[in-house]
Design an enzyme around this catalytic site. Structure first.
Site, PDB file in Angstrom:
ATOM      1  N   LYS B  73       2.045  11.690   5.913  1.00 59.00           N
ATOM      2  CA  LYS B  73       2.857  10.725   6.658  1.00 59.00           C
ATOM      3  C   LYS B  73       4.334  10.903   6.317  1.00 59.00           C
ATOM      4  CE  LYS B  73       3.036   5.724   7.646  1.00 59.00           C
ATOM      5  NZ  LYS B  73       2.456   4.403   7.309  1.00 59.00           N
ATOM      6  N   SER B 148       0.819   1.505  11.050  1.00 60.71           N
ATOM      7  CA  SER B 148       1.902   2.437  11.288  1.00 60.71           C
ATOM      8  C   SER B 148       1.518   3.908  11.093  1.00 60.71           C
ATOM      9  CB  SER B 148       3.087   2.107  10.365  1.00 60.71           C
ATOM     10  OG  SER B 148       2.726   2.297   9.009  1.00 60.71           O
ATOM     11  N   SER B 172      -1.849  -0.558   7.659  1.00 58.22           N
ATOM     12  CA  SER B 172      -1.319   0.636   8.327  1.00 58.22           C
ATOM     13  C   SER B 172      -2.140   1.912   8.169  1.00 58.22           C
ATOM     14  CB  SER B 172       0.116   0.911   7.852  1.00 58.22           C
ATOM     15  OG  SER B 172       0.992   0.031   8.487  1.00 58.22           O
TER      16      SER B 172
END
Lengths: 92, 478
Positions: B73, B148, B172
């Site tokens: 990420k 997210s 997330s």
């Protein structure tokens, strides 16, 4: 009650500039958001004494001297650098 | 393919690390234009990593992770590789160091394929607030991935990596895993070092894993857990060996089902699928226990006040001077900062900073921030009470399946309320795993979550694995 004066105050605290239109939109958004945040005010705190929760810190590292990253690497991401220092507008 | 199977193939020389990496790079080349799951693809360095890994394998020194290609990420710092947090503010930021999780995995010669897309600064549940464009769901590209860590989940679902590192502050990792039909593990707070994870809300943030199965999430967690002197909140309690209970008998466990998670607001198809999973465990022999989390109704507000207050403080470091976007507008020092933050941050990030400063400012602090922290203590106590009665708790992961892009992500209130089933886990610092337990009438994945006691990831991984072994998982077709 949320209003544009409070938005301006928060913008100052947040160090973000807004245009008048953006400020109006932010006031509208924040009014709706605070309406759901108000729920925490309904929480009954009279039943018991609540300790304010804190993060558990575990073993703190020993306070020992260690070499840091080279200055050139630290300033490499800054947009305005002179003599390995950050350049800022004159303050005083 | 399972990480353990890939390991076996690499060790038996049925495939080389370079061939495996090239396969994933080819997949990215072919498919990522349709879903936008990567912000940066590291094609050249990935092949170099793979060559190095192959040398390690050839010399007989391979570890569990040598040569496995993963995505990371884009809020996890990677030495010399752009780390943007999906923000214009950090569009050009190149970290001078690796996050601890990356140091650990690189020491094992893992292959990093690239950095995945996300909601800006991890603030969102749709992965549509990215400065680099939104991520699309591999099951239906007209729909969101959740967020997210939407890029991480989509990259796993579309076979653009073998597994992914994400981060989870309020759901997330779990919610995008649910929307994208994969498995997402949020470890206990402190189980994994946050050093090098760009801070959003430091008391809630935790690096997690997204993969095709519970076993794979445990497999990768084995490579990143553990105490780190650079993160004073990391813990020495984690024991590792997270897949050690996989395949063991879970039928004697007690599974708690909290009534508050099945009320109004939960989509009927999701309710049915999750209750079918409860029935599965009951038939297996597990005891199903009714439990209650009465303060759930306060959780979303408490979460947003605490996380935004911490975000307001954490993001004050972005001033246009040390790193990140520097505005050319303004005459003085204050103007430079205010204009840089105006130009660099997107609307949702600005809203969170404003909300955080509201919660912390004089006149509101007692009513909002202090009450939120009292609710946090209350929720921890309620979870402690629940885990006296059961071993794991089973809940829906999200109230809906993946919705159409543009349908609700521009309405902050709707977005915040949709986090209801995930935020309490972060507030209480517990581990939780989300896996697919069904598909709705549109063919979209439905997620359920298993929540465990602190530092007991092994049990939730084993319980989740048992369900997955009997569940007919459908792959996304791009």
């Amino acid at each position: 009650m949320f209003n544009s004066d409070l938005t301006k105050h928060l913008a100052e605290l947040s160090k973000i500039s807004f245009t008048d239109d953006e400020l109006e939109q932010m006031t509208s958004d924040m009014t709706n958001i605070i309406a759901i945040m108000d729920k925490v005010c309904d929480f009954d705190t009279s039943k018991k004494a609540y300790a304010l929760d804190a993060v558990d810190y575990n073993d703190l590292r020993a306070d020992e001297h260690k070499d840091s990253y080279p200055t050139e690497k630290i300033v490499a991401n800054a947009k305005n650098v002179k003599n390995n220092s950050f350049v800022v507008p004159k303050v005083v | 393919m399972a990480l353990a199977k890939l390991r076996e193939m690499l060790d038996k020389k049925e495939i080389s690390a370079v061939e495996l990496t090239q396969q994933y790079l080819d997949n990215i080349e072919k498919r990522d234009k349709d879903i936008n799951s990567y912000i940066t693809v590291c094609a050249e360095s990935a092949i170099e990593d793979a060559k190095k890994a192959q040398n390690t394998i050839d010399s007989g020194n391979a570890t569990a992770f040598t040569g496995l290609p993963i995505s990371v990420k884009d809020n996890i710092c990677t030495l010399g590789v752009k780390t943007t947090c999906a923000s214009k503010m950090l569009e050009d930021f190149i970290p001078p160091y690796d996050a601890t999780v990356m140091e650990k995995l690189k020491a094992s010669d893992i292959v990093m394929l690239g950095k995945t897309n996300m909601d800006e600064f991890a603030m969102g549940g749709s992965s549509q607030t990215s400065y680099f464009g939104g991520v699309k769901n591999p099951y239906d590209t007209s729909r969101v991935t959740g967020g997210s860590s939407g890029g991480a989940a989509a990259s796993v679902a579309a076979d653009l990596c073998a597994a992914a590192l994400g981060s989870d502050t309020g759901g997330s990792v779990r919610q995008p895993a649910s929307f994208c039909g994969v498995t997402g593990l949020k470890p206990t707070y402190g189980a994994v070092s946050r050093w090098g994870l760009i801070a959003f809300a430091s008391s809630l943030d935790q690096i997690g894993v997204i993969a095709k199965s519970a076993e794979d999430t445990g497999y990768l967690l084995n490579g990143i857990y553990g105490y780190d002197a650079n993160d004073a909140t990391s813990s020495k309690k984690s024991e590792g060996n997270y897949t050690s209970l996989v395949g063991s008998d879970v039928s004697r466990l007690k599974i708690g089902v909290p009534k508050e998670f099945f009320g109004d607001g939960l989509n009927d198809e999701i309710k049915t699928a999750v209750l079918n999973a409860v029935e599965y465990y009951k038939k297996l022999g597990c005891e199903i226990v009714d439990v209650s989390l009465p303060s759930l109704e306060y959780a979303v507000s408490a979460y947003y006040l605490i996380s935004s207050a911490e975000a307001a403080s954490n993001l004050s470091r972005f001033d246009g001077i040390k790193y990140g976007l520097r505005s050319g507008l303004g005459e003085d020092f204050n103007d430079l900062i205010k204009n840089s933050r105006r130009e660099g941050f997107g609307n949702e990030v600005k809203r969170r900073i404003m909300l955080g400063n509201y919660a912390l400012c004089s006149g509101y602090y007692d009513a909002y921030y202090k009450n939120a922290t009292r609710i946090r203590t209350q929720l921890k106590e309620e979870y402690a009470s629940i885990f006296e009665k059961c071993d794991v708790m089973l809940t829906p992961t999200a109230p809906t399946t993946a919705y159409k892009i543009g349908e609700q992500e521009n309405d902050p209130v709707k977005m915040y309320l949709a986090d209801i089933y995930t935020v309490t886990v972060n507030i209480a610092g517990l581990p939780a795993i989300s896996t697919t337990c069904g598909y709705d009438s549109k063919g979209l994945p439905i997620g359920m979550s298993l929540i465990g006691r602190a530092f007991d990831e092994k049990t939730i991984i084993a319980v989740c694995d048992r369900f997955e072994k009997d569940f007919d998982r459908k792959e996304a077709v791009l």
